[in-house]
Design a protein around this motif. Structure first.
Motif, PDB file in Angstrom:
ATOM      1  N   UNK A  39      68.500 -70.740 -35.594  1.00 21.60           N
ATOM      2  CA  UNK A  39      69.765 -71.399 -35.280  1.00 21.60           C
ATOM      3  C   UNK A  39      69.720 -71.795 -33.810  1.00 21.60           C
ATOM      4  N   UNK A  40      69.783 -73.097 -33.569  1.00 20.12           N
ATOM      5  CA  UNK A  40      69.792 -73.627 -32.203  1.00 20.12           C
ATOM      6  C   UNK A  40      71.225 -74.008 -31.853  1.00 20.12           C
ATOM      7  N   UNK A  41      71.646 -73.612 -30.659  1.00 22.93           N
ATOM      8  CA  UNK A  41      73.004 -73.914 -30.209  1.00 22.93           C
ATOM      9  C   UNK A  41      72.938 -74.502 -28.814  1.00 22.93           C
ATOM     10  N   UNK A  42      73.765 -75.499 -28.577  1.00 21.45           N
ATOM     11  CA  UNK A  42      73.885 -76.073 -27.238  1.00 21.45           C
ATOM     12  C   UNK A  42      75.331 -76.489 -27.009  1.00 21.45           C
ATOM     13  N   UNK A  43      75.674 -76.574 -25.758  1.00 18.63           N
ATOM     14  CA  UNK A  43      77.014 -76.989 -25.352  1.00 18.63           C
ATOM     15  C   UNK A  43      77.040 -78.505 -25.329  1.00 18.63           C
ATOM     16  N   UNK A  44      78.025 -79.099 -25.988  1.00 25.36           N
ATOM     17  CA  UNK A  44      78.089 -80.551 -26.081  1.00 25.36           C
ATOM     18  C   UNK A  44      78.553 -81.205 -24.775  1.00 25.36           C
ATOM     19  N   UNK A  45      79.537 -80.605 -24.125  1.00 20.06           N
ATOM     20  CA  UNK A  45      80.094 -81.170 -22.899  1.00 20.06           C
ATOM     21  C   UNK A  45      80.751 -80.048 -22.097  1.00 20.06           C
ATOM     22  N   UNK A  46      81.149 -80.362 -20.879  1.00 22.86           N
ATOM     23  CA  UNK A  46      81.831 -79.365 -20.052  1.00 22.86           C
ATOM     24  C   UNK A  46      83.131 -78.940 -20.732  1.00 22.86           C
ATOM     25  N   UNK A  47      83.405 -77.653 -20.775  1.00 26.41           N
ATOM     26  CA  UNK A  47      84.649 -77.186 -21.399  1.00 26.41           C
ATOM     27  C   UNK A  47      85.889 -77.632 -20.622  1.00 26.41           C
TER      28      UNK A  47
END
Length: 134
Positions: free
Chosen positions: A76-84
């Motif tokens: 399972x790969x996870x990344x942050x899409x944009x600044x919160x």
């Protein structure tokens, strides 16, 4: 911080009668990846809750591409899409050991005040840590 990848070996109890992992278990795998992502960033849900912040799910969109079968190891790969902002959006990809995409997901959490249950900004330390990723 590049995308975080965790390995999971699905259990027999997570399958349906056909030996396929039941779709509801994908949510558990996504949460495991998110907890590891937070840990590598230096945070945890416990720390957030101590700061008076809850992170309920606002939206989840999962597209199932290939079934996960019992006995397959998955990643399972996870990344942050944009600044919160008041929301944090994650992108996920679940792949099997043949590197076939089993599912892709976009998940949105809302930073919520633990007392009022109203949206709020992230704690400054979390926002600062996330800002360094962009």
């Amino acid at each position: 911080m590049s995308p975080v990848t965790i390995n999971i070996t699905p259990r027999y109890s997570e399958t349906d009668q056909m030996g396929i992992i039941h779709h509801a278990n994908y949510l558990i795998y996504l949460e495991q990846a998110r907890l590891e992502w937070l840990s590598q960033l230096g945070f945890s849900y416990v720390k957030m809750e101590e700061e008076g912040v809850l992170l309920p799910v606002y939206n989840i969109d999962i597209k199932y591409k290939n079934p996960i079968k019992f006995g397959e190891e998955i990643y399972v790969r996870i990344s942050l899409q944009s600044k919160p902002t008041t929301r944090v959006v994650f992108d996920y990809e679940i792949v099997n050991q043949k590197n076939q995409i089993c599912a892709v997901c976009e998940l949105t959490l809302v930073f919520t005040d633990a007392q009022t249950f109203r949206p709020r900004k992230p704690i400054p330390e979390f926002l600062e840590a996330c800002s360094k990723l962009f």
